[in-house]
Design a protein around this motif. Structure first.
Motif, mmCIF file in Angstrom:
data_model
loop_
_atom_site.group_PDB
_atom_site.id
_atom_site.type_symbol
_atom_site.label_atom_id
_atom_site.label_comp_id
_atom_site.label_asym_id
_atom_site.label_seq_id
_atom_site.Cartn_x
_atom_site.Cartn_y
_atom_site.Cartn_z
ATOM 1 N N ARG B 365 0.841 -1.202 0.000
ATOM 2 C CA ARG B 365 0.000 0.000 0.000
ATOM 3 C C ARG B 365 0.877 1.252 0.000
ATOM 4 N NH1 ARG B 365 -1.994 -2.845 4.758
ATOM 5 N NH2 ARG B 365 -3.576 -4.327 4.081
ATOM 6 N N ASN B 366 0.357 2.297 -0.596
ATOM 7 C CA ASN B 366 1.112 3.546 -0.695
ATOM 8 C C ASN B 366 0.548 4.591 0.267
ATOM 9 O OD1 ASN B 366 2.472 5.838 -1.341
ATOM 10 N ND2 ASN B 366 1.900 5.872 -3.516
ATOM 11 N N PRO B 367 1.261 4.870 1.364
ATOM 12 C CA PRO B 367 0.736 5.838 2.339
ATOM 13 C C PRO B 367 0.688 7.263 1.800
ATOM 14 C CG PRO B 367 2.926 5.093 2.981
ATOM 15 C CD PRO B 367 2.533 4.275 1.793
ATOM 16 N N ALA B 368 1.465 7.554 0.749
ATOM 17 C CA ALA B 368 1.429 8.906 0.171
ATOM 18 C C ALA B 368 0.148 9.110 -0.623
ATOM 19 C CB ALA B 368 2.638 9.126 -0.734
ATOM 20 N N GLY B 369 -0.482 8.031 -1.033
ATOM 21 C CA GLY B 369 -1.747 8.130 -1.757
ATOM 22 C C GLY B 369 -1.583 8.274 -3.258
ATOM 23 N N GLY B 370 -0.350 8.407 -3.753
ATOM 24 C CA GLY B 370 -0.146 8.511 -5.201
ATOM 25 C C GLY B 370 0.580 9.771 -5.601
ATOM 26 N N GLY B 371 0.010 10.485 -6.577
ATOM 27 C CA GLY B 371 0.695 11.640 -7.138
ATOM 28 C C GLY B 371 0.090 12.958 -6.707
ATOM 29 N N TYR B 372 0.819 14.030 -7.022
ATOM 30 C CA TYR B 372 0.389 15.386 -6.684
ATOM 31 C C TYR B 372 0.713 16.284 -7.871
ATOM 32 C CZ TYR B 372 0.218 19.860 -4.109
ATOM 33 O OH TYR B 372 -0.081 21.133 -3.670
ATOM 34 N N ILE B 373 -0.249 17.096 -8.254
ATOM 35 C CA ILE B 373 -0.031 18.031 -9.355
ATOM 36 C C ILE B 373 0.004 19.432 -8.766
ATOM 37 C CG2 ILE B 373 -0.855 18.827 -11.617
ATOM 38 C CD1 ILE B 373 -2.568 16.237 -11.748
ATOM 39 N N PRO B 374 1.204 20.054 -8.685
ATOM 40 C CA PRO B 374 1.284 21.407 -8.130
ATOM 41 C C PRO B 374 0.466 22.382 -8.983
ATOM 42 C CG PRO B 374 3.489 20.464 -8.426
ATOM 43 C CD PRO B 374 2.523 19.557 -9.118
ATOM 44 N N ARG B 375 0.111 23.482 -8.378
ATOM 45 C CA ARG B 375 -0.651 24.510 -9.101
ATOM 46 C C ARG B 375 0.065 24.892 -10.396
ATOM 47 N NH1 ARG B 375 -0.965 30.564 -8.734
ATOM 48 N NH2 ARG B 375 0.645 30.564 -7.127
ATOM 49 N N PHE B 376 -0.683 24.889 -11.505
ATOM 50 C CA PHE B 376 -0.085 25.314 -12.777
ATOM 51 C C PHE B 376 -0.808 26.520 -13.357
ATOM 52 C CE2 PHE B 376 -2.945 21.656 -13.585
ATOM 53 C CZ PHE B 376 -3.899 22.251 -14.397
ATOM 54 N N ARG B 377 -1.901 26.944 -12.731
ATOM 55 C CA ARG B 377 -2.666 28.076 -13.238
ATOM 56 C C ARG B 377 -2.193 29.373 -12.598
ATOM 57 N NH1 ARG B 377 -4.489 27.633 -18.050
ATOM 58 N NH2 ARG B 377 -6.561 26.744 -18.303
ATOM 59 N N ASN B 378 -2.017 30.409 -13.415
ATOM 60 C CA ASN B 378 -1.716 31.767 -12.922
ATOM 61 C C ASN B 378 -0.477 31.814 -12.038
ATOM 62 O OD1 ASN B 378 -4.134 32.626 -14.183
ATOM 63 N ND2 ASN B 378 -5.312 32.039 -12.372
ATOM 64 N N VAL B 379 0.502 30.949 -12.340
ATOM 65 C CA VAL B 379 1.700 30.916 -11.497
ATOM 66 C C VAL B 379 2.620 32.083 -11.838
ATOM 67 C CG1 VAL B 379 3.751 29.599 -10.821
ATOM 68 C CG2 VAL B 379 1.569 28.410 -11.208
ATOM 69 N N TYR B 380 3.043 32.137 -13.085
ATOM 70 C CA TYR B 380 3.990 33.187 -13.472
ATOM 71 C C TYR B 380 3.284 34.481 -13.850
ATOM 72 C CZ TYR B 380 7.665 29.759 -13.155
ATOM 73 O OH TYR B 380 8.549 28.833 -12.667
ATOM 74 N N LYS B 381 2.060 34.348 -14.376
ATOM 75 C CA LYS B 381 1.281 35.548 -14.662
ATOM 76 C C LYS B 381 -0.208 35.191 -14.663
ATOM 77 C CE LYS B 381 1.574 35.329 -19.783
ATOM 78 N NZ LYS B 381 1.222 33.972 -19.971
ATOM 79 N N GLN B 382 -1.017 36.222 -14.578
ATOM 80 C CA GLN B 382 -2.469 36.009 -14.609
ATOM 81 C C GLN B 382 -2.868 35.565 -16.012
ATOM 82 O OE1 GLN B 382 -4.551 36.142 -12.023
ATOM 83 N NE2 GLN B 382 -6.232 35.549 -13.366
ATOM 84 N N GLU B 383 -3.515 34.417 -16.127
ATOM 85 C CA GLU B 383 -3.829 33.914 -17.463
ATOM 86 C C GLU B 383 -5.271 33.439 -17.617
ATOM 87 O OE1 GLU B 383 -1.705 29.628 -16.292
ATOM 88 O OE2 GLU B 383 -0.665 31.128 -17.476
ATOM 89 N N THR B 384 -6.061 33.493 -16.552
ATOM 90 C CA THR B 384 -7.455 33.031 -16.661
ATOM 91 C C THR B 384 -8.395 34.144 -16.178
ATOM 92 O OG1 THR B 384 -7.513 32.194 -14.407
ATOM 93 C CG2 THR B 384 -6.746 30.668 -16.095
ATOM 94 N N ASP B 385 -9.700 33.878 -16.258
ATOM 95 C CA ASP B 385 -10.670 34.871 -15.790
ATOM 96 C C ASP B 385 -10.986 34.705 -14.301
ATOM 97 O OD1 ASP B 385 -12.102 32.534 -15.903
ATOM 98 O OD2 ASP B 385 -13.892 33.444 -16.807
ATOM 99 N N PHE B 386 -10.175 33.880 -13.620
ATOM 100 C CA PHE B 386 -10.305 33.788 -12.159
ATOM 101 C C PHE B 386 -8.926 33.983 -11.538
ATOM 102 C CE2 PHE B 386 -9.643 29.535 -13.877
ATOM 103 C CZ PHE B 386 -8.566 29.066 -13.129
ATOM 104 N N LEU B 387 -8.898 34.365 -10.279
ATOM 105 C CA LEU B 387 -7.630 34.551 -9.586
ATOM 106 C C LEU B 387 -7.113 33.222 -9.041
ATOM 107 C CD1 LEU B 387 -8.173 37.787 -7.416
ATOM 108 C CD2 LEU B 387 -6.912 37.567 -9.566
#
Lengths: 181, 571
Positions: B365-387
């Motif tokens: 069994r994997n206690p970490a639960g699997g994978g993680y996807i760090p935030r990729f939206r609006n990281v370097y600049k604002q790119e969507t219609d939400f903050l």
């Protein structure tokens, strides 16, 4: 004839009207927290469970006392409306073996019982309550069986402490009988 | 004084008082006692001793009367806590039942609490990610809340400090927006998680799927053995309490460490009513508690006070600590106390199947639960219609397959056969929410709890930004799943009330300006310098990382500062 069948037959002979839902001395009632169950109902649930998970060269539903688990779960974990649907559906269910084989489920042979239950596994037009009754019995039978000590120690071994995680494990190396997390 | 003849003032006087014994309170106690301070730790619930008080920890599935399920009676009596994923038959005893501590939902809010020594650190999901400057600079760049008074460089050494002690498994992934830490070996991704990771790397330049970083001892170091903890045994029964100390909890780690110092007095059954403020001295002098067994009101005194009651209860204690100087709650000159509460939006997930890589499965069994996807939206600049944006969990597993529509001996046999089905994959959203004045907690003017403390009124809700972000999460993940060749993709949005994320934050936020914040850059109350708040209440914004690691680091940093200030005679 096993003991249970003997008791049931005795009840039939003495009572003469064992299908009546009333409480008689011949059809004693067991009180649970949220409902009562008479011996005919108990017999029906037990027989259904045994038909779903029969004794083979390994223990079946009766050996594992799944009846008690089913009723406990129904009593403790089912919503009131689901309990009501269960008993209403059970009443309707009783008519099915009568219609198919002209006898009660208790009097059906194992094969006949299987064919009664199999009608639920195929396309059917049964009422919501009848489906609720059958699905509850089947679901809890399977749940009780696969989470029983017998199953989890002798069939698919549950390991409390695996102490390992192999992220890439070849399917061909799987051993039967070991639960891999 | 009701308690004058019970014991002397001297016996009730300490160098430091820590309110709360959970994730951050445990760290405060460890750090303060480690620096030689005679410390009193107050916990409103009962004591939970490591191992001894984990009654279900070694139980087999069939030993639970309902095989883990909740009874209808419990669900009816406690509908709020029953909605929490971890509130099941094996760990129910570590959660507050709805009727045990009522609160008022101005708007629906599922407040999940653990009132015992160790608090929710026994129950947490153990995911640990550092913040980066993309997070600390968020409010200033995007124009919400107030600027964080700290940056990554201020907290980075303290992340390292707490990580080494707690034990964090992870890979050095070299991602700027999710800084690497002091890692024990990571729990690896499995075949399909790896496949998806590679797919995402090729298809998108700034998206990553990494091994989830978690507070598990994958390979313990001497400092962990010294705590009495050993290697994680991959049981993933963590919420029951771990007899191996395989994951970090206050019970297994910081509290026994603090007790070993000989400087800690642990007092369970102690509900804090308020912090005592001395108008003449211009500082807090102690804490007023109710002993829940004897119903006595007792005062304890100390030079410094750490408030670690868990985010919303910390707000409650501060709001209820009124004086002539602070009529609206301790340190509340600005009027922002209780306001700008935020949380994490967990109300979407997506599942699918993958038809390939059938030659692989996992074992153990994997206690970490699997994978993680760090935030990729609006990281370097604002790119969507939400903050802002969201992090996502990602995991893959192979379910077993048996004939569903069958009964009898063949069906029975099929249940025991290890026929594997296709790979199933899933992801859940962890979205940042924007702190707003209109999301707040306050004291009910009339209703009180069993200890005479006003009930907390919670008025917190989603907004348009959350809806847009959720839509984007589902669209983006659907696209990533589709291009990866996953099938039977099912995006799902639920309408869970805020709170079930158990990441409520803010209300006593940090900031540079005393006019718009409660705490300074050292988690010190601007206008009452011997009181420190280092739990979730101190958070200026939420970003989308799991917050506990940041609370630990902020706490250790603040304790270090507090003791230095005491030594300088400034406090």
């Amino acid at each position: 004839m096993d003991r249970r069948t003997a008791i049931r037959n005795l009840a039939l002979v003495i009572g003469g009207a064992a299908l009546l839902p009333a409480c008689t001395k011949q059809n004693p009632i067991v009180n649970y927290k949220h409902f009562d169950i008479n011996i005919d109902q108990q017999t029906l649930i037990s027989d259904m469970a045994e038909t779903i998970i029969p004794k083979t060269n390994t223990p079946g539903a009766t050996d594992l006392n799944l009846y008690s688990f089913i009723v406990k779960m129904l009593d403790d974990c089912a919503k009131k409306e689901d309990q009501q649907a269960f008993f209403k559906g059970m009443g309707e269910f009783n008519e099915l073996p009568q219609k198919l084989f002209n006898k009660s489920f208790a009097d059906c042979s194992n094969k006949e019982r299987e064919s009664v239950l199999n009608t639920f596994e195929k396309k059917n037009n049964y009422s919501k309550d009848m489906l609720a009754f059958y699905n509850t019995v089947k679901g809890l039978t399977v749940f009780g069986y696969t989470e029983s000590k017998y199953f989890m120690t002798k069939q698919v071994v549950y390991e409390l402490v695996p102490g390992r995680y192999n992220a890439y494990f070849p399917v061909k190396n799987l051993k039967a009988g070991v639960k891999n997390g | 004084m009701a308690n004058l003849n019970i014991d002397s003032v001297k016996e009730r006087t300490f160098d430091a008082i820590v309110i709360g014994s959970g994730m951050s309170g445990g760290w405060a106690a460890k750090e303060l006692t480690g620096k030689g301070l005679k410390t009193l730790m107050l916990e409103r619930g009962r004591d939970v001793k490591h191992i001894k008080d984990y009654p279900t920890t070694n139980m087999y599935p069939w030993e639970f009367a309902h095989r883990g399920e909740l009874t209808e009676d419990i669900k009816e009596k406690s509908p709020i806590v029953s909605r929490c994923y971890a509130f099941r038959e094996d760990a129910m005893h570590f959660f507050v039942k709805d009727d045990e501590h009522p609160y008022i939902q101005d708007k629906p809010f599922d407040w999940i609490r653990g009132y015992q020594v160790g608090g929710k650190s026994l129950l947490w999901a153990r995911q640990t990610q550092r913040w980066s400057d993309f997070d600390f600079e968020g409010p200033a760049r995007d124009g919400f809340a107030v600027d964080w008074p700290i940056r990554y460089k201020d907290i980075a050494p303290w992340y390292s400090y707490v990580e080494k002690f707690a034990g964090i498994a992870g890979n050095k992934d070299g991602i700027a927006e999710l800084p690497d830490g002091e890692f024990l070996p990571a729990f690896p991704l499995n075949a399909v998680e790896d496949y998806f990771s590679n797919h995402v790397k090729q298809a998108y330049k700034n998206r990553h799927v990494i091994s989830a970083r978690c507070a598990h001892l994958s390979k313990p170091e001497p400092i962990h053995f010294e705590q009495g903890r050993v290697k994680c045994q991959n049981r993933i029964l963590c919420q029951r309490g771990c007899p191996f100390g395989g994951y970090f909890s206050a019970n297994a780690s910081t509290i026994p460490w603090a007790l070993k110092s000989g400087h800690l007095t642990l007092r369970p059954f102690s509900v804090v009513q308020s912090i005592i403020y001395d108008e003449n001295k211009g500082k807090a002098t102690g804490v007023r508690i109710v002993d829940t067994n004897t119903k006595e009101t007792i005062e304890y005194y100390a030079r410094i006070i750490f408030v670690n009651a868990a985010a919303l209860n910390t707000n409650l204690v501060l709001l209820n600590s009124t004086s002539h100087r602070f009529p609206n709650g301790l340190g509340n000159d600005s009027g922002v106390l209780g306001k700008y509460v935020a949380f994490h939006n967990y109300s979407a997930h997506i599942s699918a199947e993958y038809d390939g890589l059938k030659e692989w499965t996992t074992d153990g069994r994997n206690p970490a639960g699997g994978g993680y996807i760090p935030r990729f939206r609006n990281v370097y600049k604002q790119e969507t219609d939400f903050l802002r944006g969201y992090a996502s969990g990602f995991s893959a597993y192979r379910g077993s397959k048996h004939e569903q529509h069958d009964i009898g001996s063949g069906f029975k046999e099929s249940l025991a056969k290890r026929e594997l089905g296709p790979w199933r994959v899933g992801s859940h959203m962890m979205g940042e929410t924007i702190p707003k004045e209109s999301n707040f907690v306050s004291l009910d003017p009339v209703k009180k709890d069993a200890w005479g403390v006003p009930q907390l009124k919670i008025s917190v809700d989603y907004d348009d930004n959350d809806e847009k972000m959720k839509k984007d999460y589902l669209e983006q993940l659907k696209e990533m799943f589709t291009t990866a060749g996953f099938t039977n993709i099912k995006p799902e949005s639920n309408h869970a009330a805020p709170g079930l994320d158990i990441h409520e934050m803010g209300g006593a936020r940090m900031g540079n300006d005393p006019k718009t914040s409660i705490l300074n850059k050292w988690n010190q109350v601007h206008s009452c310098n011997n009181v420190f708040v280092t739990d979730g209440a101190s958070m200026t914004s939420t970003s989308c990382q799991n917050p506990s690691l940041t609370y630990m680091a902020l706490t250790a940093r603040a304790a270090d500062y507090a003791v230095k200030e005491m030594q300088k005679g400034n406090i």
